[in-house]
Design a protein around this motif. Sequence first.
Motif, PDB file in Angstrom:
ATOM      1  N   LYS A   1     -23.687  21.162  38.870  1.00 30.88           N
ATOM      2  CA  LYS A   1     -23.829  22.361  39.870  1.00 30.88           C
ATOM      3  C   LYS A   1     -24.324  23.639  39.445  1.00 30.88           C
ATOM      4  CE  LYS A   1     -21.426  22.220  43.301  1.00 30.88           C
ATOM      5  NZ  LYS A   1     -20.059  22.681  43.675  1.00 30.88           N
ATOM      6  N   MET A   2     -24.025  23.927  38.100  1.00 33.67           N
ATOM      7  CA  MET A   2     -24.570  25.092  37.739  1.00 33.67           C
ATOM      8  C   MET A   2     -25.999  25.237  37.779  1.00 33.67           C
ATOM      9  SD  MET A   2     -23.887  27.042  34.395  1.00 33.67           S
ATOM     10  CE  MET A   2     -22.095  27.415  34.486  1.00 33.67           C
ATOM     11  N   ARG A   3     -26.757  24.170  37.444  1.00 33.48           N
ATOM     12  CA  ARG A   3     -28.223  23.835  37.432  1.00 33.48           C
ATOM     13  C   ARG A   3     -28.795  24.069  38.714  1.00 33.48           C
ATOM     14  NH1 ARG A   3     -31.486  25.751  34.494  1.00 33.48           N
ATOM     15  NH2 ARG A   3     -31.984  26.855  36.476  1.00 33.48           N
ATOM     16  N   ARG A   4     -27.957  23.433  39.901  1.00 34.75           N
ATOM     17  CA  ARG A   4     -28.260  23.452  41.337  1.00 34.75           C
ATOM     18  C   ARG A   4     -28.300  24.857  41.902  1.00 34.75           C
ATOM     19  NH1 ARG A   4     -25.688  19.229  42.566  1.00 34.75           N
ATOM     20  NH2 ARG A   4     -23.678  20.173  43.534  1.00 34.75           N
ATOM     21  N   LYS A   5     -27.215  25.754  41.425  1.00 33.25           N
ATOM     22  CA  LYS A   5     -27.108  26.783  41.900  1.00 33.25           C
ATOM     23  C   LYS A   5     -27.658  28.118  41.374  1.00 33.25           C
ATOM     24  CE  LYS A   5     -23.307  28.180  44.032  1.00 33.25           C
ATOM     25  NZ  LYS A   5     -21.849  28.372  44.475  1.00 33.25           N
ATOM     26  N   ALA A   6     -28.291  27.946  40.095  1.00 34.25           N
ATOM     27  CA  ALA A   6     -28.857  29.120  39.399  1.00 34.25           C
ATOM     28  C   ALA A   6     -30.398  29.219  39.502  1.00 34.25           C
ATOM     29  CB  ALA A   6     -28.719  28.503  37.907  1.00 34.25           C
ATOM     30  N   ARG A   7     -30.775  30.534  39.584  1.00 33.45           N
ATOM     31  CA  ARG A   7     -32.102  30.562  39.666  1.00 33.45           C
ATOM     32  C   ARG A   7     -32.956  29.783  38.819  1.00 33.45           C
ATOM     33  NH1 ARG A   7     -33.025  33.372  44.587  1.00 33.45           N
ATOM     34  NH2 ARG A   7     -31.564  34.972  45.093  1.00 33.45           N
TER      35      ARG A   7
ATOM     36  N   ASN B   1     -35.130  30.587  36.740  1.00 34.99           N
ATOM     37  CA  ASN B   1     -35.313  31.303  35.472  1.00 34.99           C
ATOM     38  C   ASN B   1     -34.026  31.432  34.631  1.00 34.99           C
ATOM     39  OD1 ASN B   1     -38.046  32.043  35.798  1.00 34.99           O
ATOM     40  ND2 ASN B   1     -37.711  33.870  36.713  1.00 34.99           N
ATOM     41  N   CYS B   2     -33.116  30.952  35.180  1.00 33.98           N
ATOM     42  CA  CYS B   2     -31.841  31.016  34.293  1.00 33.98           C
ATOM     43  C   CYS B   2     -31.711  29.802  33.481  1.00 33.98           C
ATOM     44  CB  CYS B   2     -30.538  30.849  35.400  1.00 33.98           C
ATOM     45  SG  CYS B   2     -29.094  30.950  34.662  1.00 33.98           S
ATOM     46  N   GLU B   3     -31.502  29.809  32.184  1.00 30.35           N
ATOM     47  CA  GLU B   3     -31.743  28.992  31.217  1.00 30.35           C
ATOM     48  C   GLU B   3     -30.018  28.377  30.979  1.00 30.35           C
ATOM     49  OE1 GLU B   3     -33.006  28.418  26.641  1.00 30.35           O
ATOM     50  OE2 GLU B   3     -33.780  29.840  27.807  1.00 30.35           O
ATOM     51  N   ILE B   4     -29.783  26.932  31.108  1.00 32.96           N
ATOM     52  CA  ILE B   4     -28.821  26.329  30.814  1.00 32.96           C
ATOM     53  C   ILE B   4     -28.615  25.262  29.957  1.00 32.96           C
ATOM     54  CG2 ILE B   4     -26.883  25.323  31.960  1.00 32.96           C
ATOM     55  CD1 ILE B   4     -27.910  26.294  34.691  1.00 32.96           C
ATOM     56  N   THR B   5     -28.077  25.399  28.890  1.00 35.92           N
ATOM     57  CA  THR B   5     -27.935  24.264  27.803  1.00 35.92           C
ATOM     58  C   THR B   5     -26.697  23.464  27.615  1.00 35.92           C
ATOM     59  OG1 THR B   5     -29.669  25.645  26.453  1.00 35.92           O
ATOM     60  CG2 THR B   5     -28.566  23.848  25.504  1.00 35.92           C
ATOM     61  N   LEU B   6     -26.381  22.424  27.568  1.00 37.59           N
ATOM     62  CA  LEU B   6     -25.480  21.626  27.354  1.00 37.59           C
ATOM     63  C   LEU B   6     -25.299  20.990  25.996  1.00 37.59           C
ATOM     64  CD1 LEU B   6     -22.839  20.180  28.404  1.00 37.59           C
ATOM     65  CD2 LEU B   6     -24.229  18.293  29.034  1.00 37.59           C
ATOM     66  N   PHE B   7     -24.303  21.640  25.062  1.00 34.96           N
ATOM     67  CA  PHE B   7     -23.964  21.285  23.794  1.00 34.96           C
ATOM     68  C   PHE B   7     -23.046  19.925  23.973  1.00 34.96           C
ATOM     69  CE2 PHE B   7     -26.194  25.027  23.219  1.00 34.96           C
ATOM     70  CZ  PHE B   7     -26.975  24.939  22.136  1.00 34.96           C
ATOM     71  N   GLU B   8     -23.339  18.965  23.778  1.00 34.45           N
ATOM     72  CA  GLU B   8     -22.408  17.735  24.170  1.00 34.45           C
ATOM     73  C   GLU B   8     -22.505  16.495  23.202  1.00 34.45           C
ATOM     74  OE1 GLU B   8     -19.659  15.142  25.575  1.00 34.45           O
ATOM     75  OE2 GLU B   8     -19.752  17.349  26.172  1.00 34.45           O
ATOM     76  N   TYR B   9     -21.209  15.916  22.948  1.00 35.55           N
ATOM     77  CA  TYR B   9     -21.352  14.705  22.023  1.00 35.55           C
ATOM     78  C   TYR B   9     -21.690  13.598  22.949  1.00 35.55           C
ATOM     79  CZ  TYR B   9     -19.192  11.828  18.477  1.00 35.55           C
ATOM     80  OH  TYR B   9     -18.990  10.545  17.666  1.00 35.55           O
ATOM     81  N   ASP B  10     -21.126  13.716  23.829  1.00 38.05           N
ATOM     82  CA  ASP B  10     -21.476  12.306  24.816  1.00 38.05           C
ATOM     83  C   ASP B  10     -22.967  12.289  25.146  1.00 38.05           C
ATOM     84  OD1 ASP B  10     -21.456  10.184  26.446  1.00 38.05           O
ATOM     85  OD2 ASP B  10     -19.650  10.848  27.613  1.00 38.05           O
TER      86      ASP B  10
ATOM     87  N   VAL C   1     -24.116  36.655  34.232  1.00 34.93           N
ATOM     88  CA  VAL C   1     -25.391  36.611  33.608  1.00 34.93           C
ATOM     89  C   VAL C   1     -26.582  37.245  34.331  1.00 34.93           C
ATOM     90  CG1 VAL C   1     -24.707  35.059  31.894  1.00 34.93           C
ATOM     91  CG2 VAL C   1     -26.013  34.441  33.810  1.00 34.93           C
ATOM     92  N   GLY C   2     -26.451  36.863  35.724  1.00 32.03           N
ATOM     93  CA  GLY C   2     -27.722  37.403  36.550  1.00 32.03           C
ATOM     94  C   GLY C   2     -28.834  36.328  36.659  1.00 32.03           C
ATOM     95  N   ASP C   3     -29.848  36.670  37.425  1.00 28.82           N
ATOM     96  CA  ASP C   3     -30.676  35.586  37.550  1.00 28.82           C
ATOM     97  C   ASP C   3     -31.358  35.034  36.469  1.00 28.82           C
ATOM     98  OD1 ASP C   3     -30.144  36.109  40.299  1.00 28.82           O
ATOM     99  OD2 ASP C   3     -31.917  37.223  40.818  1.00 28.82           O
ATOM    100  N   ASN C   4     -31.547  36.026  35.907  1.00 29.72           N
ATOM    101  CA  ASN C   4     -32.442  35.489  34.175  1.00 29.72           C
ATOM    102  C   ASN C   4     -31.759  35.110  33.138  1.00 29.72           C
ATOM    103  OD1 ASN C   4     -35.104  35.645  35.880  1.00 29.72           O
ATOM    104  ND2 ASN C   4     -34.690  37.988  35.392  1.00 29.72           N
ATOM    105  N   GLY C   5     -30.417  34.942  33.339  1.00 31.57           N
ATOM    106  CA  GLY C   5     -29.510  34.795  32.062  1.00 31.57           C
ATOM    107  C   GLY C   5     -29.773  33.239  31.341  1.00 31.57           C
ATOM    108  N   LYS C   6     -28.984  33.466  30.306  1.00 28.32           N
ATOM    109  CA  LYS C   6     -28.986  32.192  29.359  1.00 28.32           C
ATOM    110  C   LYS C   6     -27.418  31.899  29.168  1.00 28.32           C
ATOM    111  CE  LYS C   6     -33.393  33.194  26.811  1.00 28.32           C
ATOM    112  NZ  LYS C   6     -33.647  34.503  27.354  1.00 28.32           N
TER     113      LYS C   6
END
Length: 213
Positions: free
Chosen positions: A90-96, A98-107, A73-78
């Motif tokens: 780990k993903m949040r720690r390694k991502a730039r 501006n990279c948007e990370i969303t967790l869709f989760e039941y727990d 996705v590159g540096d500014n991906g979603k």
Amino acid sequence: MSSNVSDDEDVPQLSAETFAVLQEFYKEQEERESNLVLDTDPNASLEEDWQLSQFWYDDHTIDVLVDVALKSVGDNGKIALVSCPTLYKKMRRKARENCEITLFEYDKRFSVYGKDFIFYDYKSPLDVPRDKSDYYDLVIADPPFLSDECLTKTAVTIRFLTKDKIILCTGAVMADMAKRLLDLQKSSFEPRHKNNLANEFWCYSNFNLNELL
């Protein structure tokens, strides 16, 4: 005599109220401790809930999937993570930044991730924010159950969220369904879990994931 009857009746009522207060206190304490542990290191300290069909990835699998995702996705991906919470930290720690990370989760223990957490129940596949339609460059999903129903409903969510790439981690027995529902092909990478599963587990995608491994 009537006074004694009244006193006897009061005792269990007060006892029940006290018990309820204690239960609420212990519940709140447990939630605070769970949040503290989770915020420190979910993979090391947060126990899998097998009633929710949770099986945490091993460290190597987390590293590979995180690296592949960020490369794709590159540096500014979603990126949307659907029912695979152990990838987030780990993903949040390694991502730039501006990279948007969303967790869709039941727990809901993972709600400590704040705005990056969205409650998700695969049984209601479109009960997600409307503004996330065709929003994510990459969706990574790991449906909690190896069933046609679970994959079919999760696929509805995936199609709604993604505008491009898909990675699906699920059992080998779901290969035909993955192809039919999402046009996904098996990659050479095979995810592993900390507690070995009896079922053969594969990684599928709609792009050439192998070249990013």
